[in-house]
Write a protein that holds these residues in place. Structure first.
Motif, PDB file in Angstrom:
ATOM      1  N   THR A 107       0.825  -1.212   0.000  1.00  0.00           N
ATOM      2  CA  THR A 107       0.000   0.000   0.000  1.00  0.00           C
ATOM      3  C   THR A 107       0.860   1.262   0.000  1.00  0.00           C
ATOM      4  O   THR A 107       0.490   2.243  -0.628  1.00  0.00           O
ATOM      5  CB  THR A 107      -1.001   0.018   1.182  1.00  0.00           C
ATOM      6  OG1 THR A 107      -0.300  -0.192   2.405  1.00  0.00           O
ATOM      7  CG2 THR A 107      -2.073  -1.026   1.008  1.00  0.00           C
TER       8      THR A 107
ATOM      9  N   THR B  96       3.774   1.564  -1.441  1.00  0.00           N
ATOM     10  CA  THR B  96       4.316   1.666  -2.792  1.00  0.00           C
ATOM     11  C   THR B  96       3.275   2.192  -3.773  1.00  0.00           C
ATOM     12  O   THR B  96       3.616   2.866  -4.733  1.00  0.00           O
ATOM     13  CB  THR B  96       4.834   0.288  -3.256  1.00  0.00           C
ATOM     14  OG1 THR B  96       5.822  -0.156  -2.325  1.00  0.00           O
ATOM     15  CG2 THR B  96       5.435   0.345  -4.641  1.00  0.00           C
ATOM     16  N   ASN B  97       2.013   1.890  -3.496  1.00  0.00           N
ATOM     17  CA  ASN B  97       0.925   2.288  -4.399  1.00  0.00           C
ATOM     18  C   ASN B  97       0.072   3.405  -3.807  1.00  0.00           C
ATOM     19  O   ASN B  97      -1.145   3.442  -4.006  1.00  0.00           O
ATOM     20  CB  ASN B  97       0.059   1.065  -4.716  1.00  0.00           C
ATOM     21  CG  ASN B  97       0.840   0.030  -5.487  1.00  0.00           C
ATOM     22  OD1 ASN B  97       1.247   0.272  -6.603  1.00  0.00           O
ATOM     23  ND2 ASN B  97       1.073  -1.109  -4.870  1.00  0.00           N
TER      24      ASN B  97
ATOM     25  N   GLU C 136      -0.302   6.531  -4.533  1.00  0.00           N
ATOM     26  CA  GLU C 136      -1.035   7.371  -5.485  1.00  0.00           C
ATOM     27  C   GLU C 136      -2.295   6.665  -5.979  1.00  0.00           C
ATOM     28  O   GLU C 136      -3.318   7.316  -6.210  1.00  0.00           O
ATOM     29  CB  GLU C 136      -0.138   7.786  -6.653  1.00  0.00           C
ATOM     30  CG  GLU C 136       0.964   8.750  -6.257  1.00  0.00           C
ATOM     31  CD  GLU C 136       0.451   9.987  -5.521  1.00  0.00           C
ATOM     32  OE1 GLU C 136      -0.585  10.553  -5.926  1.00  0.00           O
ATOM     33  OE2 GLU C 136       1.088  10.386  -4.530  1.00  0.00           O
ATOM     34  N   THR C 137      -2.247   5.373  -6.120  1.00  0.00           N
ATOM     35  CA  THR C 137      -3.441   4.612  -6.504  1.00  0.00           C
ATOM     36  C   THR C 137      -4.483   4.702  -5.400  1.00  0.00           C
ATOM     37  O   THR C 137      -5.680   4.868  -5.679  1.00  0.00           O
ATOM     38  CB  THR C 137      -3.076   3.144  -6.787  1.00  0.00           C
ATOM     39  OG1 THR C 137      -2.083   3.102  -7.810  1.00  0.00           O
ATOM     40  CG2 THR C 137      -4.293   2.349  -7.227  1.00  0.00           C
ATOM     41  N   MET C 138      -4.047   4.617  -4.148  1.00  0.00           N
ATOM     42  CA  MET C 138      -4.981   4.766  -3.031  1.00  0.00           C
ATOM     43  C   MET C 138      -5.627   6.145  -3.058  1.00  0.00           C
ATOM     44  O   MET C 138      -6.840   6.265  -2.850  1.00  0.00           O
ATOM     45  CB  MET C 138      -4.265   4.571  -1.692  1.00  0.00           C
ATOM     46  CG  MET C 138      -3.990   3.134  -1.344  1.00  0.00           C
ATOM     47  SD  MET C 138      -3.260   2.992   0.296  1.00  0.00           S
ATOM     48  CE  MET C 138      -4.568   3.623   1.327  1.00  0.00           C
ATOM     49  N   ARG C 139      -4.838   7.172  -3.291  1.00  0.00           N
ATOM     50  CA  ARG C 139      -5.391   8.532  -3.362  1.00  0.00           C
ATOM     51  C   ARG C 139      -6.457   8.629  -4.449  1.00  0.00           C
ATOM     52  O   ARG C 139      -7.502   9.241  -4.266  1.00  0.00           O
ATOM     53  CB  ARG C 139      -4.283   9.542  -3.636  1.00  0.00           C
ATOM     54  CG  ARG C 139      -3.475   9.908  -2.447  1.00  0.00           C
ATOM     55  CD  ARG C 139      -2.593  11.135  -2.727  1.00  0.00           C
ATOM     56  NE  ARG C 139      -1.890  11.477  -1.519  1.00  0.00           N
ATOM     57  CZ  ARG C 139      -0.623  11.126  -1.260  1.00  0.00           C
ATOM     58  NH1 ARG C 139       0.062  10.457  -2.147  1.00  0.00           N
ATOM     59  NH2 ARG C 139      -0.060  11.455  -0.122  1.00  0.00           N
ATOM     60  N   MET C 140      -6.164   8.000  -5.596  1.00  0.00           N
ATOM     61  CA  MET C 140      -7.114   8.039  -6.700  1.00  0.00           C
ATOM     62  C   MET C 140      -8.421   7.343  -6.309  1.00  0.00           C
ATOM     63  O   MET C 140      -9.508   7.880  -6.543  1.00  0.00           O
ATOM     64  CB  MET C 140      -6.532   7.373  -7.943  1.00  0.00           C
ATOM     65  CG  MET C 140      -7.483   7.433  -9.125  1.00  0.00           C
ATOM     66  SD  MET C 140      -7.202   6.172 -10.380  1.00  0.00           S
ATOM     67  CE  MET C 140      -7.402   4.672  -9.463  1.00  0.00           C
ATOM     68  N   PHE C 141      -8.335   6.158  -5.716  1.00  0.00           N
ATOM     69  CA  PHE C 141      -9.549   5.439  -5.321  1.00  0.00           C
ATOM     70  C   PHE C 141     -10.360   6.245  -4.315  1.00  0.00           C
ATOM     71  O   PHE C 141     -11.583   6.327  -4.414  1.00  0.00           O
ATOM     72  CB  PHE C 141      -9.209   4.061  -4.746  1.00  0.00           C
ATOM     73  CG  PHE C 141      -9.048   3.010  -5.799  1.00  0.00           C
ATOM     74  CD1 PHE C 141     -10.132   2.590  -6.556  1.00  0.00           C
ATOM     75  CD2 PHE C 141      -7.813   2.443  -6.028  1.00  0.00           C
ATOM     76  CE1 PHE C 141      -9.982   1.621  -7.537  1.00  0.00           C
ATOM     77  CE2 PHE C 141      -7.656   1.468  -7.001  1.00  0.00           C
ATOM     78  CZ  PHE C 141      -8.740   1.061  -7.765  1.00  0.00           C
TER      79      PHE C 141
ATOM     80  N   GLU D  95     -11.890   9.380  -6.214  1.00  0.00           N
ATOM     81  CA  GLU D  95     -12.862   9.064  -7.256  1.00  0.00           C
ATOM     82  C   GLU D  95     -14.080   8.297  -6.726  1.00  0.00           C
ATOM     83  O   GLU D  95     -15.148   8.353  -7.332  1.00  0.00           O
ATOM     84  CB  GLU D  95     -12.205   8.268  -8.382  1.00  0.00           C
ATOM     85  CG  GLU D  95     -11.195   9.076  -9.166  1.00  0.00           C
ATOM     86  CD  GLU D  95     -11.797  10.319  -9.822  1.00  0.00           C
ATOM     87  OE1 GLU D  95     -12.885  10.228 -10.428  1.00  0.00           O
ATOM     88  OE2 GLU D  95     -11.167  11.394  -9.714  1.00  0.00           O
TER      89      GLU D  95
ATOM     90  N   TYR E 157     -13.503  -2.057  -5.980  1.00  0.00           N
ATOM     91  CA  TYR E 157     -12.212  -2.230  -5.305  1.00  0.00           C
ATOM     92  C   TYR E 157     -12.363  -3.128  -4.079  1.00  0.00           C
ATOM     93  O   TYR E 157     -11.565  -4.044  -3.874  1.00  0.00           O
ATOM     94  CB  TYR E 157     -11.636  -0.866  -4.910  1.00  0.00           C
ATOM     95  CG  TYR E 157     -10.263  -0.964  -4.294  1.00  0.00           C
ATOM     96  CD1 TYR E 157      -9.146  -1.215  -5.089  1.00  0.00           C
ATOM     97  CD2 TYR E 157     -10.076  -0.824  -2.923  1.00  0.00           C
ATOM     98  CE1 TYR E 157      -7.886  -1.315  -4.540  1.00  0.00           C
ATOM     99  CE2 TYR E 157      -8.814  -0.925  -2.361  1.00  0.00           C
ATOM    100  CZ  TYR E 157      -7.724  -1.169  -3.170  1.00  0.00           C
ATOM    101  OH  TYR E 157      -6.479  -1.279  -2.612  1.00  0.00           O
TER     102      TYR E 157
ATOM    103  N   GLN F   1     -10.511  -6.547  -4.508  1.00  0.00           N
ATOM    104  CA  GLN F   1      -9.177  -6.414  -3.924  1.00  0.00           C
ATOM    105  C   GLN F   1      -9.160  -6.687  -2.426  1.00  0.00           C
ATOM    106  O   GLN F   1      -8.317  -7.435  -1.942  1.00  0.00           O
ATOM    107  CB  GLN F   1      -8.619  -5.004  -4.194  1.00  0.00           C
ATOM    108  CG  GLN F   1      -8.503  -4.657  -5.653  1.00  0.00           C
ATOM    109  CD  GLN F   1      -7.500  -5.510  -6.384  1.00  0.00           C
ATOM    110  OE1 GLN F   1      -6.450  -5.828  -5.849  1.00  0.00           O
ATOM    111  NE2 GLN F   1      -7.820  -5.910  -7.586  1.00  0.00           N
TER     112      GLN F   1
END
Length: 132
Positions: free
Chosen positions: A27, A29-30, A32-37, A40, A51, A55
């Motif tokens: 988490t 490492t990712n 920015e993906t968390m921020r996007m989810f 959005e 998600y 996931q």
């Protein structure tokens, strides 16, 4: 997360520490993906639902099954394994949330592994079977 027949509480502890370390690493490492989810999901709730369904839930179900197995052997005392798994990930996710997502690295600043280890101990002490 494959249960061992001759496992003891320390074996369970080591598995949960490894799992917590991996979760924090992935988490983090990712982030920015968390921020996007998170951003959005407000406008597109189906993104959040998707998600969780694809996931989060599958991993939590595996952990719940792991906990249920050891509850059946008497090593753990778990009333709701799915909720316990969800709580476990909530504890570890909070590390990422406060230190990475909110940029508050000074809050509870210590190595992630040390924090995960202490959280696993808190988690297990709350659900370990105690002799009466």
């Amino acid at each position: 997360l494959q249960p061992k027949e001759d496992a003891d509480l320390e074996d369970i502890r080591k598995v949960l520490i490894d799992l917590g370390d991996a979760f924090v690493q992935i988490t983090s490492t990712n982030i920015e993906t968390m921020r996007m989810f998170i951003s959005e999901a407000r406008r597109y709730p189906e993104i959040g639902v998707d998600y969780v369904e694809h996931q989060i839930a599958p991993v939590e179900m595996q952990v719940a099954s792991f906990l249920e197995h050891y509850a059946s052997t008497g090593l753990l005392q778990v009333e709701d394994a799915q909720l316990a798994a969800h709580a476990f990930f909530g504890m570890t996710l909070n590390i990422v949330f406060t230190q990475k997502l909110l940029h508050a690295g000074q809050y509870l600043s210590r190595p992630a592994h040390q924090t995960v280890t202490q959280l696993v101990d808190i988690f297990l002490n709350g659900i370990s079977a105690k002799s009466k």
